[in-house]
Enzyme design. Structure first.
Site, PDB file in Angstrom:
ATOM      1  N   SER A   1     -10.697   0.621   6.034  1.00 39.05           N
ATOM      2  CA  SER A   1      -9.871   0.671   4.833  1.00 39.05           C
ATOM      3  C   SER A   1      -9.326  -0.675   4.376  1.00 39.05           C
ATOM      4  CB  SER A   1      -8.714   1.656   5.030  1.00 39.05           C
ATOM      5  OG  SER A   1      -9.202   2.973   5.064  1.00 39.05           O
TER       6      SER A   1
ATOM      7  N   LYS B   1       0.842  -1.191   0.000  1.00 36.39           N
ATOM      8  CA  LYS B   1       0.000   0.000   0.000  1.00 36.39           C
ATOM      9  C   LYS B   1       0.881   1.246   0.000  1.00 36.39           C
ATOM     10  CE  LYS B   1      -3.915   2.042   2.517  1.00 36.39           C
ATOM     11  NZ  LYS B   1      -4.879   1.857   3.632  1.00 36.39           N
TER      12      LYS B   1
ATOM     13  N   SER C   1      -9.339   2.789   2.044  1.00 36.24           N
ATOM     14  CA  SER C   1      -8.235   3.420   1.348  1.00 36.24           C
ATOM     15  C   SER C   1      -7.272   2.428   0.705  1.00 36.24           C
ATOM     16  CB  SER C   1      -7.461   4.316   2.307  1.00 36.24           C
ATOM     17  OG  SER C   1      -6.911   3.559   3.378  1.00 36.24           O
TER      18      SER C   1
END
Length: 471
Positions: free
Chosen positions: A179, A80, A155
């Site tokens: 997320s 990420k 996210s």
């Protein structure tokens, strides 16, 4: 090799260990798929093919030497883009960090590398990782592989979309208000928010805080279990990490006998009727698996205040200096979040901690009566990619870009482990995730039910319609 991108991570790792395929071949196959498919969805950023292939060749040398191999040996992974990765550009989706090349990695990245995984790039995120819709000024929006006119969530949206599209076999992410769970729901994969400090966080400005956690994403329960076991365990750099009593997260392969509570609107939240109908059909099948099912919901009063207060405090702590020095480079969501934190007083934070403690004990008592709680992950199915956020749900207005995520973030405030498992598809073919919530530090029980649902429904086997890859 034609379908290798959708082999399980465990199958890919076994093929490398058994010398049926080399790590170099596997990494090359995924890089080829990224090259051909990612322009359609925009999940991957800062891909590094040459370095990844070099690492793969070194992994193959270790395979041939007979060395002891880690559980992720030779597997490609993408991190990420909010997780610091040594030597690999990490932008946080912000122009402020567009040239940021860290000299150290976050603990969760360290652990996957130590287990043998090979980093091939980063996955797209919202600006500074804020919100559950992946779009930022550097790379644009990530599209949902199941419907490229729709959001991939966030996210960890880039990671989830990349997994769903077969660009990578495993991925990492983080979860403050959903997320890991929201993008898993939107992309028909699995993501787990584990108990606080099951997966330690380092570096961390506020090392005693645990609203935000790191964790795994995967296409099936077995791969999720594998990656969670790699990420978990104590570390002296985290003062609240703890020993795992079940380090491999072994679980019963049957859900028979589990007493399960079903909260279709989690105590009165607006939920899109298509989401409700989709999940009701899946949950309704649980008694046939031997589960005892009741409609019940814990008392979540105060959870909204707890989450919004502690999240605002955390974000001001993390990004407040950027507002003072680089305000013009921040987007409106980031500015609003930081400003919310600056309005807080000591009394506000103290009250939130008291409410969180009361909430913890009410959840503890609830799980004396039930083994697990089920609820929607997201109150909506994937929404149009042009939207900042859904402004209404079932006729009720959403006043901020956080309101539509309450079904996930209220659970964050409890501290309980929670995960998203594929729960079906709307009539128009959009994925819907079912949220499984369990007692503090009992991730294995979540995996137990997820495995039963995965086996019975096979929803996770339904792939997005994407072109085949020519390797």
């Amino acid at each position: 090799m034609a379908d290798i991108h959708y082999w399980t991570a465990r199958e890919q790792a076994a093929a490398i260990r058994n010398r049926e395929i080399s790590s170099e071949e596997l990494v090359h196959a995924h890089l080829s798929r990224i090259e051909q498919i990612d322009p359609m969805i925009n999940a991957m950023v800062t891909v590094q093919p040459e370095h990844a292939l070099e690492l793969a060749r070194k992994a193959d040398a270790r395979t041939m030497s007979g060395e002891s191999l880690g559980p992720l040996h030779g597997l490609p992974i993408a991190h990420k883009d909010t997780l610091e990765t040594a030597g690999l550009r990490t932008t946080h989706g912000s122009p402020i960090f567009s040239d940021n090349i860290p000299t150290r990695s976050q603990l969760v990245v360290e652990r996957t590398h130590a287990a043998g995984a090979i980093p091939i790039g980063k996955t797209n995120v919202p600006e500074l990782g804020l919100g559950s819709h992946t779009v930022n000024p550097l790379f644009g929006a990530t599209r949902n592989p199941y419907d490229r006119t729709r959001s991939a969530g966030g996210s960890s949206g880039g990671a989830a979309a990349a997994l769903a599209a077969g660009l990578i076999p495993i991925a990492d992410g983080s979860d403050t208000g959903g997320s890991l769970r929201n993008p898993a729901s939107f992309n028909n994969i699995l993501g787990i928010r584990s108990s606080a400090s099951r997966v330690p966080t380092w570096p961390n400005k506020a090392a005693w805080g645990y609203l935000s956690v790191k964790g795994p994403l995967a296409r099936n329960v077995g791969d999720l279990q594998l990656l969670l076991s790699v990420m978990s365990g104590p570390d002296p750099r985290s003062p609240i990490s703890f020993e795992d009593d079940n380090p491999l997260f072994e679980y019963e392969r049957s859900a028979r006998g589990l007493k399960i509570a079903w909260a279709p609107d989690l105590g009165g939240l607006p939920v899109d009727p298509d989401v409700t109908a989709t999940l009701a059909a899946t949950v309704g099948a649980l008694p046939s698996m031997g589960c005892h099912l009741e409609q019940a919901c814990p008392d979540l009063s105060g959870a909204d205040e707890v989450f919004l207060t502690l999240r605002a405090w955390q974000l001001e702590l993390s990004y407040g200096p950027l507002l003072d020095t680089q305000r013009s480079a921040l987007g409106p969501n980031a500015i609003w979040n930081i400003q919310q934190g600056r309005t807080l007083t000591g009394h506000d934070i103290g009250r939130a901690e008291i409410l969180r403690t009361e909430l913890f004990h009410r959840m503890r008592a609830f799980f004396d009566d039930y083994d697990l709680l089920l609820a929607p992950v997201s109150q909506v199915a994937p929404f149009p990619i042009e939207w900042n956020y859904p402004t209404t749900i079932d006729g009720e207005a959403m006043n901020t870009y956080l309101d539509w995520m309450k079904s996930a973030y209220l659970i964050s405030a409890t501290g309980c482990p929670a995960m998203s498992v594929p729960g079906g598809f709307t009539p128009t073919g959009l994925p819907v995730g079912l949220q499984i919530i369990g007692p503090h530090r009992n991730e294995a029980r979540l995996l137990q039910l997820a495995h039963a649902i995965e086996t019975a429904t096979e929803f996770g086997q339904r792939r997005p319609h994407l072109p085949p890859t020519h390797i």
